[in-house]
Design a protein around this motif. Sequence first.
Motif, PDB file in Angstrom:
ATOM      1  N   CYS A 167       0.819  -1.206   0.000  1.00  0.00           N
ATOM      2  CA  CYS A 167       0.000   0.000   0.000  1.00  0.00           C
ATOM      3  C   CYS A 167       0.858   1.264   0.000  1.00  0.00           C
ATOM      4  CB  CYS A 167      -0.935   0.004   1.206  1.00  0.00           C
ATOM      5  SG  CYS A 167      -2.253  -1.223   1.124  1.00  0.00           S
ATOM      6  N   SER A 168       1.954   1.216   0.740  1.00  0.00           N
ATOM      7  CA  SER A 168       2.839   2.375   0.813  1.00  0.00           C
ATOM      8  C   SER A 168       3.478   2.670  -0.545  1.00  0.00           C
ATOM      9  CB  SER A 168       3.927   2.149   1.861  1.00  0.00           C
ATOM     10  OG  SER A 168       3.377   2.032   3.149  1.00  0.00           O
ATOM     11  N   LYS A 169       3.963   1.628  -1.206  1.00  0.00           N
ATOM     12  CA  LYS A 169       4.629   1.814  -2.496  1.00  0.00           C
ATOM     13  C   LYS A 169       3.638   2.232  -3.581  1.00  0.00           C
ATOM     14  CE  LYS A 169       8.333  -1.467  -1.479  1.00  0.00           C
ATOM     15  NZ  LYS A 169       8.918  -2.811  -1.776  1.00  0.00           N
ATOM     16  N   LYS A 170       2.410   1.737  -3.482  1.00  0.00           N
ATOM     17  CA  LYS A 170       1.382   2.073  -4.472  1.00  0.00           C
ATOM     18  C   LYS A 170       0.735   3.417  -4.177  1.00  0.00           C
ATOM     19  CE  LYS A 170      -2.641   0.063  -6.783  1.00  0.00           C
ATOM     20  NZ  LYS A 170      -3.672  -1.014  -6.775  1.00  0.00           N
ATOM     21  N   ALA A 171       1.054   3.981  -3.021  1.00  0.00           N
ATOM     22  CA  ALA A 171       0.433   5.235  -2.575  1.00  0.00           C
ATOM     23  C   ALA A 171      -1.078   5.100  -2.507  1.00  0.00           C
ATOM     24  CB  ALA A 171       0.840   6.397  -3.482  1.00  0.00           C
ATOM     25  N   ALA A 172      -1.535   3.920  -2.108  1.00  0.00           N
ATOM     26  CA  ALA A 172      -2.967   3.666  -1.990  1.00  0.00           C
ATOM     27  C   ALA A 172      -3.461   4.172  -0.639  1.00  0.00           C
ATOM     28  CB  ALA A 172      -3.244   2.166  -2.119  1.00  0.00           C
ATOM     29  N   PRO A 173      -4.626   4.775  -0.594  1.00  0.00           N
ATOM     30  CA  PRO A 173      -5.182   5.215   0.700  1.00  0.00           C
ATOM     31  C   PRO A 173      -5.542   4.000   1.551  1.00  0.00           C
ATOM     32  CG  PRO A 173      -6.801   5.498  -1.056  1.00  0.00           C
ATOM     33  CD  PRO A 173      -5.527   5.088  -1.717  1.00  0.00           C
ATOM     34  N   TYR A 174      -4.950   3.913   2.736  1.00  0.00           N
ATOM     35  CA  TYR A 174      -5.194   2.735   3.569  1.00  0.00           C
ATOM     36  C   TYR A 174      -5.222   3.113   5.040  1.00  0.00           C
ATOM     37  CZ  TYR A 174      -0.279   2.403   5.059  1.00  0.00           C
ATOM     38  OH  TYR A 174       0.946   2.645   5.629  1.00  0.00           O
ATOM     39  N   ILE A 175      -5.840   2.225   5.807  1.00  0.00           N
ATOM     40  CA  ILE A 175      -5.839   2.327   7.256  1.00  0.00           C
ATOM     41  C   ILE A 175      -5.427   0.978   7.824  1.00  0.00           C
ATOM     42  CG2 ILE A 175      -7.582   4.127   7.442  1.00  0.00           C
ATOM     43  CD1 ILE A 175      -9.650   1.915   8.023  1.00  0.00           C
ATOM     44  N   ILE A 176      -4.964   0.981   9.052  1.00  0.00           N
ATOM     45  CA  ILE A 176      -4.700  -0.246   9.800  1.00  0.00           C
ATOM     46  C   ILE A 176      -5.837  -0.424  10.801  1.00  0.00           C
ATOM     47  CG2 ILE A 176      -3.170  -1.416  11.429  1.00  0.00           C
ATOM     48  CD1 ILE A 176      -1.883  -1.139   8.736  1.00  0.00           C
ATOM     49  N   GLU A 177      -6.461  -1.587  10.776  1.00  0.00           N
ATOM     50  CA  GLU A 177      -7.457  -1.912  11.805  1.00  0.00           C
ATOM     51  C   GLU A 177      -6.861  -2.975  12.732  1.00  0.00           C
ATOM     52  OE1 GLU A 177     -11.676  -2.053  11.288  1.00  0.00           O
ATOM     53  OE2 GLU A 177     -11.445  -1.906   9.102  1.00  0.00           O
ATOM     54  N   CYS A 178      -6.840  -2.674  14.007  1.00  0.00           N
ATOM     55  CA  CYS A 178      -6.336  -3.627  14.992  1.00  0.00           C
ATOM     56  C   CYS A 178      -7.513  -4.212  15.761  1.00  0.00           C
ATOM     57  CB  CYS A 178      -5.358  -2.955  15.951  1.00  0.00           C
ATOM     58  SG  CYS A 178      -4.633  -4.112  17.143  1.00  0.00           S
ATOM     59  N   HIS A 179      -7.752  -5.506  15.552  1.00  0.00           N
ATOM     60  CA  HIS A 179      -8.858  -6.199  16.205  1.00  0.00           C
ATOM     61  C   HIS A 179      -8.377  -7.332  17.107  1.00  0.00           C
ATOM     62  CE1 HIS A 179     -12.608  -4.938  13.795  1.00  0.00           C
ATOM     63  NE2 HIS A 179     -11.634  -4.131  13.431  1.00  0.00           N
ATOM     64  N   TYR A 222       3.271  -5.712  15.631  1.00  0.00           N
ATOM     65  CA  TYR A 222       3.562  -5.049  14.355  1.00  0.00           C
ATOM     66  C   TYR A 222       3.254  -3.550  14.395  1.00  0.00           C
ATOM     67  CZ  TYR A 222      -1.433  -4.848  13.075  1.00  0.00           C
ATOM     68  OH  TYR A 222      -2.775  -4.580  13.031  1.00  0.00           O
ATOM     69  N   LEU A 223       2.412  -3.123  15.345  1.00  0.00           N
ATOM     70  CA  LEU A 223       2.057  -1.712  15.431  1.00  0.00           C
ATOM     71  C   LEU A 223       3.234  -0.828  15.864  1.00  0.00           C
ATOM     72  CD1 LEU A 223      -1.465  -1.936  17.138  1.00  0.00           C
ATOM     73  CD2 LEU A 223      -0.964  -1.540  14.720  1.00  0.00           C
ATOM     74  N   SER A 224       4.288  -1.448  16.376  1.00  0.00           N
ATOM     75  CA  SER A 224       5.456  -0.671  16.828  1.00  0.00           C
ATOM     76  C   SER A 224       6.335  -0.216  15.675  1.00  0.00           C
ATOM     77  CB  SER A 224       6.291  -1.506  17.806  1.00  0.00           C
ATOM     78  OG  SER A 224       6.823  -2.649  17.153  1.00  0.00           O
ATOM     79  N   ASP A 225       6.054  -0.690  14.457  1.00  0.00           N
ATOM     80  CA  ASP A 225       6.932  -0.378  13.324  1.00  0.00           C
ATOM     81  C   ASP A 225       6.101  -0.055  12.088  1.00  0.00           C
ATOM     82  OD1 ASP A 225       9.289  -0.035  11.912  1.00  0.00           O
ATOM     83  OD2 ASP A 225       9.397  -2.139  11.320  1.00  0.00           O
ATOM     84  N   LEU A 226       5.305   1.003  12.167  1.00  0.00           N
ATOM     85  CA  LEU A 226       4.461   1.400  11.050  1.00  0.00           C
ATOM     86  C   LEU A 226       5.104   2.546  10.276  1.00  0.00           C
ATOM     87  CD1 LEU A 226       0.920   1.393  12.731  1.00  0.00           C
ATOM     88  CD2 LEU A 226       1.946  -0.393  11.312  1.00  0.00           C
ATOM     89  N   PRO A 227       4.918   2.582   8.964  1.00  0.00           N
ATOM     90  CA  PRO A 227       5.483   3.688   8.174  1.00  0.00           C
ATOM     91  C   PRO A 227       4.774   5.004   8.458  1.00  0.00           C
ATOM     92  CG  PRO A 227       4.088   2.290   6.800  1.00  0.00           C
ATOM     93  CD  PRO A 227       4.220   1.593   8.131  1.00  0.00           C
ATOM     94  N   GLY A 228       5.429   6.094   8.124  1.00  0.00           N
ATOM     95  CA  GLY A 228       4.894   7.409   8.427  1.00  0.00           C
ATOM     96  C   GLY A 228       3.628   7.753   7.677  1.00  0.00           C
ATOM     97  N   ASN A 229       3.401   7.089   6.534  1.00  0.00           N
ATOM     98  CA  ASN A 229       2.208   7.427   5.750  1.00  0.00           C
ATOM     99  C   ASN A 229       0.960   6.697   6.240  1.00  0.00           C
ATOM    100  OD1 ASN A 229       2.850   4.861   4.883  1.00  0.00           O
ATOM    101  ND2 ASN A 229       2.448   5.286   2.719  1.00  0.00           N
ATOM    102  N   CYS A 230       1.073   5.941   7.329  1.00  0.00           N
ATOM    103  CA  CYS A 230      -0.098   5.301   7.940  1.00  0.00           C
ATOM    104  C   CYS A 230      -0.735   6.314   8.882  1.00  0.00           C
ATOM    105  CB  CYS A 230       0.308   4.040   8.696  1.00  0.00           C
ATOM    106  SG  CYS A 230      -1.072   3.243   9.526  1.00  0.00           S
ATOM    107  N   LYS A 231      -1.854   6.898   8.449  1.00  0.00           N
ATOM    108  CA  LYS A 231      -2.452   7.999   9.200  1.00  0.00           C
ATOM    109  C   LYS A 231      -3.293   7.545  10.383  1.00  0.00           C
ATOM    110  CE  LYS A 231      -2.570  11.322   5.388  1.00  0.00           C
ATOM    111  NZ  LYS A 231      -3.430  12.214   4.562  1.00  0.00           N
ATOM    112  N   PHE A 232      -4.000   6.418  10.222  1.00  0.00           N
ATOM    113  CA  PHE A 232      -4.950   6.030  11.256  1.00  0.00           C
ATOM    114  C   PHE A 232      -4.813   4.556  11.615  1.00  0.00           C
ATOM    115  CE2 PHE A 232      -7.177   9.593   9.118  1.00  0.00           C
ATOM    116  CZ  PHE A 232      -7.246  10.450  10.201  1.00  0.00           C
ATOM    117  N   ILE A 233      -4.858   4.284  12.925  1.00  0.00           N
ATOM    118  CA  ILE A 233      -4.987   2.927  13.448  1.00  0.00           C
ATOM    119  C   ILE A 233      -6.382   2.861  14.044  1.00  0.00           C
ATOM    120  CG2 ILE A 233      -4.180   1.232  15.121  1.00  0.00           C
ATOM    121  CD1 ILE A 233      -1.870   3.949  13.825  1.00  0.00           C
ATOM    122  N   VAL A 234      -7.197   1.989  13.504  1.00  0.00           N
ATOM    123  CA  VAL A 234      -8.614   1.934  13.852  1.00  0.00           C
ATOM    124  C   VAL A 234      -8.875   0.773  14.797  1.00  0.00           C
ATOM    125  CG1 VAL A 234     -10.935   1.602  12.915  1.00  0.00           C
ATOM    126  CG2 VAL A 234      -9.270   2.999  11.666  1.00  0.00           C
TER     127      VAL A 234
END
Length: 352
Positions: free
Chosen positions: A89-101, A110-122
Amino acid sequence: MRTKVCFVYPWATFGGCERVFINRALAFKQYLPETTVDFYFMQDAGGLSAFSSALKEYQLSGSASLVDSLARDYDLISLVDCPQVIDFCSKKAAPYIIECHTPYKENRKYLSDLPGNCKFIVTPSISFGKLVKSEFPSLVDSVVVLRNFVPWDISLSRANLNIELPAWLRKPILFFARMDKLKDPISLLDAFELLEKRRKNEFMLLFCGPLSPEINIYKEISKRKLDGVSVVLPPIPFASAEALMNAVASMGGVFVSPSRGESFGLSAAEAISSVMPVALSDINEHADLVGSHKALFTYPLGDREALADRIEYLFGHYADARNAAMQARNAFSAKSFIEDWISLLDRMGIKK
């Protein structure tokens, strides 16, 4: 304007996330019909066929689809505990979110090492969002809540499906979850031993869910000499969960979750939505579900005597408990999810 969304999950199982996906597809069809949904499971862990069947059972095929890649363009990609796809998603510049369930702490690393372009953890509940923030302080400003729900307030367009249970003479106590240490069916077995001594021949145990190598449920039942009063069902199709809850409720049963960790507590919410009394461990996520009825529906985590007392009390005050369940379910309707979803899209600048 049509919005195209894809939810990505590592495995297709018989678990809670798959039921969440189906619920969301139902809510979109009802409230946001211009939203089309794809589901991408990276591996089939035994549940893919059942998931596909559920989409057909609920007549969702026109608005929800299974895909085998992320080849399409989407307005939003949601990665549900799926760090394997973050780089894509980062390389494709696709709009994405991380959902943690995931309620399993080791699976949240894995949440300790997220790229800067990840705007929201849901997260699916306020309490679980607070837990994630406490574990990962650097993410405090990124965590948002997308409330989980049960679509009890939607008239479902599907074939009538009922489950007829045997005419048991005992009242059923239902455990509906994976049978591992986190969900803790052992606590229920221990509490039931006490109940049998107090109220012999009145109650029985009904277990339903995936087995786990952590616990040999058959061995644990046999060790306590509860074979004759315990029934273990295999995992059931997604469209049958509601029918099972309704069947147990119609027999005057009680749902029990001794769970030591949840991100929302979907099975408990499903039981409450069926207007069935519930005995829940007093973790924050369970407390959120029952709101002002916490004293009625929860007991101290890990306390088998308190669990036995709570089950016994619910059976003794069944009508009052059903009325409380009917009130509690208003907190997790499909409408509440849609409100959060629209707010999330607005924050991301995505047009509905």
